[in-house]
Design an enzyme around this catalytic site. Sequence first.
Site, PDB file in Angstrom:
ATOM      1  N   TRP A 103       7.861   8.863  -9.985  1.00 40.54           N
ATOM      2  CA  TRP A 103       6.771   8.791  -9.017  1.00 40.54           C
ATOM      3  C   TRP A 103       5.802   9.802  -9.427  1.00 40.54           C
ATOM      4  CZ3 TRP A 103       6.576   4.374  -6.815  1.00 40.54           C
ATOM      5  CH2 TRP A 103       7.435   3.909  -6.249  1.00 40.54           C
ATOM      6  N   ASP A 172       3.171  14.509  -2.721  1.00 50.28           N
ATOM      7  CA  ASP A 172       3.604  13.182  -2.042  1.00 50.28           C
ATOM      8  C   ASP A 172       4.894  13.427  -1.384  1.00 50.28           C
ATOM      9  OD1 ASP A 172       4.876  10.785  -2.083  1.00 50.28           O
ATOM     10  OD2 ASP A 172       4.691  10.353  -4.184  1.00 50.28           O
ATOM     11  N   LYS A 196      10.312   5.530   4.341  1.00 47.64           N
ATOM     12  CA  LYS A 196      11.550   6.024   4.187  1.00 47.64           C
ATOM     13  C   LYS A 196      12.001   7.091   5.277  1.00 47.64           C
ATOM     14  CE  LYS A 196      10.871   5.281  -0.523  1.00 47.64           C
ATOM     15  NZ  LYS A 196       9.603   5.370  -1.554  1.00 47.64           N
TER      16      LYS A 196
HETATM   17  C1  LIG Z   1       8.926   5.274  -2.343  1.00 49.43           C
HETATM   18  C2  LIG Z   1       7.981   6.257  -2.811  1.00 49.43           C
HETATM   19  C3  LIG Z   1       6.574   6.033  -3.279  1.00 49.43           C
HETATM   20  C4  LIG Z   1       5.915   4.544  -3.340  1.00 49.43           C
HETATM   21  O1  LIG Z   1       5.569   4.343  -2.144  1.00 49.43           O
HETATM   22  P1  LIG Z   1       4.568   2.989  -1.706  1.00 49.43           P
HETATM   23  O2  LIG Z   1       4.317   3.448  -0.265  1.00 49.43           O
HETATM   24  O3  LIG Z   1       5.645   1.943  -2.017  1.00 49.43           O
HETATM   25  O4  LIG Z   1       3.524   2.915  -2.637  1.00 49.43           O
HETATM   26  C5  LIG Z   1       5.958   6.998  -3.843  1.00 49.43           C
HETATM   27  N1  LIG Z   1       6.516   8.412  -4.061  1.00 49.43           N
HETATM   28  C6  LIG Z   1       7.608   8.494  -3.719  1.00 49.43           C
HETATM   29  C7  LIG Z   1       8.132   9.924  -3.943  1.00 49.43           C
HETATM   30  C8  LIG Z   1       8.473   7.407  -3.138  1.00 49.43           C
HETATM   31  O5  LIG Z   1       9.696   7.729  -2.806  1.00 49.43           O
END
Ligand SMILES: *Cc1c(COP(=O)(O)O)cnc(C)c1O
Length: 361
Positions: A103, A172, A196
Amino acid sequence: MTKRVYNFYAGPATLPLPALKKAQKDLLDFKGTGMSLMEISHRSKEYAEVHAEASELVRKLMGVPDDYKILWLQGGASTQFYMVPLNLQQKGKSMEYVNTGAWSKKAIKEGGFYGDVKVVASSEDENFSYIPQNVEFSDNAAFAHITGNNTIYGTEFHEWPNVSDDVPLACDMSSDIMDKVIDPKKFGVIYAGAQKNIGPSGVTLVIVREDLLERVPENTPTMQKWKTHAAKDSLFNTGPCWAIYMCKLSLEHLKGLGGAPGIEKINRKKAKMIYDVIDKSDGFYKGHARLDSRSLMNITFNLSTPELEEKCVKEALTKGLIGLKGHRSVGGMRASIYNAMPLEGVQSLAEFLIEFQDDNQ
Ligand SMILES: *Cc1c(COP(=O)(O)O)cnc(C)c1O
């Protein structure tokens, strides 16, 4: 009542049962309107309440100060990979990243479309099994970017890197949002796909310090500026009302667990249950993450052979333990135990893993 399993999927992930039940109850007739929330205006009084409550819950549960805006956007965390550099870039200043996995790499790639990107630290040398220590960002960077929790590898920042006062730290937090107590003031911007830890897919939470909203060049497309959404309290256009409503219900559940301090306590207990099984297994289960970098949310581990791993995942299924296959880049198994995973689910997994070891040693 239909049978519910314990769902260890990495995302979209399990939602709190009380939130699902409330949504089910309200589905056909939301607050006496005779309509579903999905069918009414995003400008209606009924929706306005939901919207405001969802934002207020985020503010309360995370202790977000008043000079930060709470935004509900679309396009997933992946859209923020470019919105961060687009909104924070500054002429002649570098954009600095820590590379802790797939990511991070995606975020770094998008940054590269806007100018000079500097990767100041990386754990790629050991398949992202650790969080680099003593990370140093330049004092004159446009921004610094980290990935709070690395969903695929099962590593998590337990101490935030230092940045100078002038450098906004962007994080993030897609897979660690509200998993522990944090001080939002350390960050310029926090973003997270909801699917999540705090709700369903379809909405992305962005928490951004107000003064940073003015950096974006005026000639940027309207929808790509945080400023646009901040000015209209995320109601500039039709938002993902249903997803925000589900976040509100999930957040109410998290509030009932005691907010961030309560959730953190439970999360630490849950993670310890599984890590203890790994550590006491005499090498039958091998954790992927280095001990000091272990994630509270995604527990990654391998068994001695791919065949045994497959057998373990299959047998878990028969016990109602779903979604334990690891990501292909680490292999083995991964238990994602986000905020909504009840203690009993983790307990069942721990018991199953001990039993599986006994039967297959
Ligand atoms: C799942 C995830 C993403 C992707 O997120 P989307 O909402 O599908 O774009 C980005 N960063 C991390 C750390 C993730 O676990």
